[in-house]
Design an enzyme around this catalytic site. Sequence first.
Site, PDB file in Angstrom:
ATOM      1  N   ARG A 204       0.808  -1.341  -0.020  1.00 28.29           N
ATOM      2  CA  ARG A 204      -0.212   0.070   0.063  1.00 28.29           C
ATOM      3  C   ARG A 204       0.894   1.291  -0.138  1.00 28.29           C
ATOM      4  O   ARG A 204       1.712   1.328   0.861  1.00 28.29           O
ATOM      5  CB  ARG A 204      -0.907  -0.031   1.178  1.00 28.29           C
ATOM      6  CG  ARG A 204      -1.845  -1.374   1.096  1.00 28.29           C
ATOM      7  CD  ARG A 204      -2.866  -1.411   2.388  1.00 28.29           C
ATOM      8  NE  ARG A 204      -3.610  -2.642   2.243  1.00 28.29           N
ATOM      9  CZ  ARG A 204      -5.032  -2.460   2.304  1.00 28.29           C
ATOM     10  NH1 ARG A 204      -5.622  -1.508   2.519  1.00 28.29           N
ATOM     11  NH2 ARG A 204      -5.690  -3.886   2.362  1.00 28.29           N
TER      12      ARG A 204
ATOM     13  N   SER B 298     -22.434 -14.168  12.602  1.00 28.25           N
ATOM     14  CA  SER B 298     -21.826 -13.261  11.926  1.00 28.25           C
ATOM     15  C   SER B 298     -21.956 -13.209  10.397  1.00 28.25           C
ATOM     16  O   SER B 298     -21.838 -14.259   9.892  1.00 28.25           O
ATOM     17  CB  SER B 298     -20.193 -12.955  12.278  1.00 28.25           C
ATOM     18  OG  SER B 298     -19.561 -12.135  11.560  1.00 28.25           O
TER      19      SER B 298
ATOM     20  N   HIS C  62     -21.155   3.138   7.763  1.00 28.94           N
ATOM     21  CA  HIS C  62     -21.255   3.860   6.455  1.00 28.94           C
ATOM     22  C   HIS C  62     -22.619   4.208   6.316  1.00 28.94           C
ATOM     23  O   HIS C  62     -22.884   4.560   5.068  1.00 28.94           O
ATOM     24  CB  HIS C  62     -20.763   2.637   5.414  1.00 28.94           C
ATOM     25  CG  HIS C  62     -19.279   2.513   5.473  1.00 28.94           C
ATOM     26  ND1 HIS C  62     -18.518   3.357   4.863  1.00 28.94           N
ATOM     27  CD2 HIS C  62     -18.674   1.520   6.092  1.00 28.94           C
ATOM     28  CE1 HIS C  62     -17.270   2.951   5.104  1.00 28.94           C
ATOM     29  NE2 HIS C  62     -17.226   1.740   5.680  1.00 28.94           N
TER      30      HIS C  62
ATOM     31  N   THR D 142     -19.692   5.491  13.375  1.00 24.67           N
ATOM     32  CA  THR D 142     -18.574   6.337  13.441  1.00 24.67           C
ATOM     33  C   THR D 142     -18.866   7.675  13.309  1.00 24.67           C
ATOM     34  O   THR D 142     -20.014   8.172  12.800  1.00 24.67           O
ATOM     35  CB  THR D 142     -17.553   5.951  12.249  1.00 24.67           C
ATOM     36  OG1 THR D 142     -16.406   6.567  12.399  1.00 24.67           O
ATOM     37  CG2 THR D 142     -18.387   6.254  10.832  1.00 24.67           C
TER      38      THR D 142
ATOM     39  N   LYS E  37     -16.878   9.226   9.321  1.00 23.19           N
ATOM     40  CA  LYS E  37     -17.315   9.282   7.928  1.00 23.19           C
ATOM     41  C   LYS E  37     -18.309  10.555   7.591  1.00 23.19           C
ATOM     42  O   LYS E  37     -17.888  11.330   7.662  1.00 23.19           O
ATOM     43  CB  LYS E  37     -17.886   7.829   7.571  1.00 23.19           C
ATOM     44  CG  LYS E  37     -16.946   6.880   7.705  1.00 23.19           C
ATOM     45  CD  LYS E  37     -17.053   5.498   7.307  1.00 23.19           C
ATOM     46  CE  LYS E  37     -15.959   4.618   7.120  1.00 23.19           C
ATOM     47  NZ  LYS E  37     -15.099   4.390   8.323  1.00 23.19           N
TER      48      LYS E  37
ATOM     49  N   THR F 166      -8.879  -6.448   1.727  1.00 23.92           N
ATOM     50  CA  THR F 166     -10.012  -5.623   2.149  1.00 23.92           C
ATOM     51  C   THR F 166     -11.414  -6.463   1.080  1.00 23.92           C
ATOM     52  O   THR F 166     -12.110  -6.367   1.607  1.00 23.92           O
ATOM     53  CB  THR F 166      -9.894  -4.201   1.476  1.00 23.92           C
ATOM     54  OG1 THR F 166      -8.480  -3.619   2.187  1.00 23.92           O
ATOM     55  CG2 THR F 166     -10.925  -3.333   1.607  1.00 23.92           C
TER      56      THR F 166
END
Length: 407
Positions: A21, A136, A216, A244, A247, A362
């Site tokens: 990265r 989950s 999100h 969060t 964002k 990811t």
Amino acid sequence: MTYNALFTEAIEQLKSERRYRVFTELERRAGQFPRALNHSVANAPEVTVWCSNDYLGMGQHPAVLGAMKEALDRYGAGAGGTRNISGNSHPIAILEQTLAELHGKEASLAFTSGFVANDAALATIGRLLKGCVILSDADNHASMIAGIRHSGAEKKIFRHNDVEHLEQLLKAEPANRLKVVAFESVYSMDGDIAPIGEICDLARRYGALTFLDEVHAVGLYGRRGAGVAERDGVMSKVDVISGTLGKAFGVMGGYIAGSAAMVDAVRGHAGGFIFTTALPPAVAAGATASIRHLMASEAERTRHQERVETVKRRLREAGLPVLNANSHIVPLMVRDAALCKAASDRLLERHRIYIQPINYPTVPKGSERLRITPTPFHDDASVSQLVEALLEVWDKLGLAREKRARA
């Protein structure tokens, strides 16, 4: 072999797999979002950012900046300690009251990030509910996976957004066993949305607690910006909501909201909360100002949704492989790590458009993509520039065009 040689070997493995990265050093400038200066190259040219998680540009909203400046002058820079040792400021208490009000819950608890909120809360809930099983979603975020692992509880994975599979797993458990169903509202890589009401009804039928990650979605959906659960009218069915502040609210931090007993239990047992410095007062004040503004104003959400639909339409009309998603996330599929990085580099170097490549871990190998996140501040000229640049890159790299892409 030296220690550094082992570290170098680990780095070289990432590079050989095209997963190394590279960070682009940006200078965001107040009042000019989504423009930024790129300090990764000489002379720091201006670029247009198309991958920011500051979905509504609230990180530069006058109300947020004003609240943070006022708090900085009034309270100083840092929190001064953990919440238990001198760091429990008045602004963070106000923030938690505001978050509880936003989600219609009895209480909330602020953390230093969304990752820490999920990790600490799920780990603690799983430990406190002795002998429980956590069900989950297969596509849950790394923070949720970490929290479940740290809980030590048994974990079972249900197929992504598959309510029938979830019911099979719930039905197989003893009726008196404690159960937690952990899932997200908006999944940030594919942009799809969970059937929250169905999952909550199912969980209640089998006596399970629900833990919903709205990271999100908060700020972006619902009449007051409380998330998809509010939009769908099912917020009261969710037991624990995590979100969060970094964002759509444009600052930083994370939180959970739910019953007073649950929040207090996490407050008293979660190492990720107890042993870390609290959010600074200025950050808490900025977050509160952002939440309150978005609770009262729908203008940002309306403009945001219009921009998202415009970008999706323009990309599809150009024959670019947009993944069909029903949220604000716009995944443009490349499906190759090296080509994804090359596309990102060419966009930045030739067109001054910054979109970070999204590679494994990811997303699964073979599903590499450019993840585009339109904001209310990307005007028509910016959209046209984006489409033209992508077409040039697609042609230059020999990438396939298609009307639609499937995951």
